[in-house]
Design a protein around this motif. Structure first.
Motif, mmCIF file in Angstrom:
data_model
loop_
_atom_site.group_PDB
_atom_site.id
_atom_site.type_symbol
_atom_site.label_atom_id
_atom_site.label_comp_id
_atom_site.label_asym_id
_atom_site.label_seq_id
_atom_site.Cartn_x
_atom_site.Cartn_y
_atom_site.Cartn_z
ATOM 1 N N VAL A 12 0.852 -1.188 0.000
ATOM 2 C CA VAL A 12 0.000 0.000 0.000
ATOM 3 C C VAL A 12 0.885 1.234 0.000
ATOM 4 O O VAL A 12 2.007 1.201 0.521
ATOM 5 N N GLN A 13 0.393 2.299 -0.587
ATOM 6 C CA GLN A 13 1.151 3.550 -0.570
ATOM 7 C C GLN A 13 1.018 4.229 0.789
ATOM 8 O O GLN A 13 0.016 4.043 1.505
ATOM 9 N N ALA A 14 2.010 5.011 1.113
ATOM 10 C CA ALA A 14 1.952 5.787 2.348
ATOM 11 C C ALA A 14 0.688 6.644 2.350
ATOM 12 O O ALA A 14 0.320 7.227 1.327
ATOM 13 N N MET A 82 -5.773 -0.431 9.847
ATOM 14 C CA MET A 82 -4.585 0.425 9.825
ATOM 15 C C MET A 82 -4.818 1.555 8.826
ATOM 16 O O MET A 82 -4.979 1.303 7.628
ATOM 17 N N ASN A 83 -4.862 2.775 9.339
ATOM 18 C CA ASN A 83 -5.077 3.961 8.507
ATOM 19 C C ASN A 83 -3.841 4.854 8.540
ATOM 20 O O ASN A 83 -2.999 4.737 9.435
ATOM 21 N N ARG A 84 -3.759 5.745 7.568
ATOM 22 C CA ARG A 84 -2.633 6.705 7.475
ATOM 23 C C ARG A 84 -1.306 5.974 7.642
ATOM 24 O O ARG A 84 -0.445 6.363 8.440
ATOM 25 N N LEU A 85 -1.149 4.919 6.892
ATOM 26 C CA LEU A 85 0.047 4.092 7.004
ATOM 27 C C LEU A 85 1.296 4.862 6.609
ATOM 28 O O LEU A 85 1.280 5.704 5.696
ATOM 29 N N LYS A 86 2.369 4.543 7.310
ATOM 30 C CA LYS A 86 3.656 5.180 7.085
ATOM 31 C C LYS A 86 4.661 4.129 6.618
ATOM 32 O O LYS A 86 4.498 2.933 6.874
ATOM 33 N N PHE A 87 5.730 4.595 6.002
ATOM 34 C CA PHE A 87 6.764 3.689 5.541
ATOM 35 C C PHE A 87 7.268 2.816 6.697
ATOM 36 O O PHE A 87 7.513 1.624 6.553
ATOM 37 N N THR A 117 3.602 -3.995 3.499
ATOM 38 C CA THR A 117 4.642 -3.166 2.916
ATOM 39 C C THR A 117 4.046 -1.830 2.520
ATOM 40 O O THR A 117 3.074 -1.777 1.765
ATOM 41 N N VAL A 118 4.623 -0.760 3.047
ATOM 42 C CA VAL A 118 4.149 0.585 2.758
ATOM 43 C C VAL A 118 5.206 1.277 1.907
ATOM 44 O O VAL A 118 6.360 1.419 2.333
ATOM 45 N N SER A 119 4.810 1.684 0.728
ATOM 46 C CA SER A 119 5.749 2.369 -0.165
ATOM 47 C C SER A 119 5.689 3.866 0.097
ATOM 48 O O SER A 119 4.618 4.446 0.296
ATOM 49 N N SER A 120 6.854 4.484 0.065
ATOM 50 C CA SER A 120 6.916 5.920 0.369
ATOM 51 C C SER A 120 6.748 6.755 -0.882
ATOM 52 O O SER A 120 6.725 6.236 -1.993
#
Length: 120
Positions: A12-14, A82-87, A117-120
């Motif tokens: 998911v994207q940041a 999980m919301n507002r995910l960060k790298f 996995t969170v992409s920045s």
């Protein structure tokens, strides 16, 4: 034999959101349930826990206000929204059952983990 099966991980994207699920075999409604995570090269860390009734919930400071734990005792399932995910949320996320020392210690049963996995 108590088994825990996680699902819902992915890429998911940041700033995006994911919802993890964990289905438990066994006397689920009696268990304190927790979520933990382990990033590459780091120790496993506590994320959040929920009491058997859902009346008590505890979050690590790093996820407070962004993550929400919930449970459905009729479905033997615990969730992690999980919301507002960060790298830095990138990790393998583990579901754990039957915590005996609130909120983060002495869990008896563990799932196999699901990758987030969170992409920045």
């Amino acid at each position: 034999q108590v088994q825990l099966v996680e699902s819902g991980g992915g890429l998911v994207q940041a700033g995006g959101s994911l919802r993890l699920s964990c289905v438990v075999s066994g006397p689920f409604s009696r268990y304190v349930m927790g979520w933990f995570r382990q990033a590459p090269g780091k120790e496993r860390e506590f994320v959040t826990a929920i009491s058997w009734s859902g009346g008590s919930i505890y979050y690590a400071d790093s996820v407070k206000g962004r993550f929400t734990i919930s449970r459905d005792n009729a479905k033997n399932t615990v969730y992690l929204q999980m919301n507002r995910l960060k790298f830095e949320d990138t990790a393998v996320y583990y579901c754990a059952a039957d915590g005996r020392r609130w909120p983060r210690y002495e869990y008896d049963y563990w799932g196999q983990g699901t990758q987030v996995t969170v992409s920045s």
